[in-house]
Write a protein that holds these residues in place. Sequence first.
Motif: not given
Length: 474
Positions: A86-113
Amino acid sequence: MAHMSPEEFRKQGHAAIDWIADYWTGLDELPVLSQVAPGAVRRSLPASPPETAEPFDALLADLDELVVPGLTHWQHPRFFAYFPANSSPAAILGDLVSSGIGAQGMIWATSPAVTEIEQVVVDWLAQALGLPEQFRLTDYGRGGGVIQDTASTATFTALLAALHAASDGTARESGVGARKWAVYGSSQAHSSLVKAAMMAGLGAESVRSVEVDPVTQAMDVTSFERLLADDIDDGWTPLFVQAAVGTTSTGAIDDVQAIAEAIDGVGAWLHVDAAWAGVAAVCPEHRDRLLSGVHLADSIVTNPHKWLLTTFDCSVLWVRDRSTLIDALTITPEYLRNPASESGAVVDYRDWHPQLGRRFRAMKLWAVLRTYGLEGLRAHIRDGVDLAAYVEELVADDERLELVTARSLSLVVFRHVGGDEPTLSAMHRLNASGVAYLSHTVVEGRAAMRLAVGSWRTTRADIDTTWAELQRAL
């Protein structure tokens, strides 16, 4: 070298969204199963990369001509093969935002949010499904959840934690050793269980295939108890037991409670694979069947990317005691040391799975949970179940067909009464028509068709269209 300006990015971003919307609009008219011959897509592409930059709209222009014909359309309303992705419009937009932010979340300090939103979202999902509180991270209790890429990785991760616990920590330092470890799953367990044993260094021969009930296709617990006792007598150490809640073949649901009781005192880790069916527990009417005995499990996995409107990949693994998982996988090189991690006040998700790097996957699940709400998600699951019940009725009314097993949620498994040849021939003709796409399985030595409903775009009219084409194929 010229990068896209913000203005050009905005323009091309709008064009990409427009292309996706147009793709969805015309999807019903496309053949579900790709009609291209092997190698056709590859031959249509240049043999070498371009020396000079091309405009992005040139790539968009190639999508319809080069890419779409080579796709099997998983988001098509008449895609009924395997399980839905499954996909959905909301999920695609969420994934787009994630790609735009481009954060690496390996540890808390690299992006707490990235970390803290994931903590909340996986607790939200556990609550939505009615999972026991022991699996939640709320208030930094003993359990907790983490988003993996797929259930295969989640199973491998759980197996590594089990090996760490059973070996008193020696496995991570000196390997699996000479002890004979045994891993258990039914004959219908997902193939990722064997692969996990291979990757963990236990070998495929460590995996025991337990017989299933010929009617329900669920694990035969009596056979499991007998196999368990024989292994112990032969010097094997039971390490890991996988109970399936919704097998790939028929959607069979193992008796988790009985399996847990069978290993009481044995010391084996109990993992529940609810990759497809687990998300249906968002509907209270399915919880007794799906979650019975889950409170006795050490870990459980389910995939929002299968039936819960979340773009692939998003698989959530919960553990009852996260310290075992973390102890099994923690490695801290100097370049990852930081005050927050050393304080013990934060979660570093890189210690919860084999990978170091991790995407902001929680963003798309967060988008789905917020924009659909639990009411919307329940409605989606119920629609799939109702449509499958309609298919079940159609099968029952056709004297040429028979159900192989009882319908499992939104999965119907059936066959031609004439045997394997007419069953598979009818399915292949239906698939070749492009009208719909079904997959097959083998149950008790006989071939069967599988029809799994799950797309957010599937309607009763799509079932009727598929059924009419199947009638012509029979």
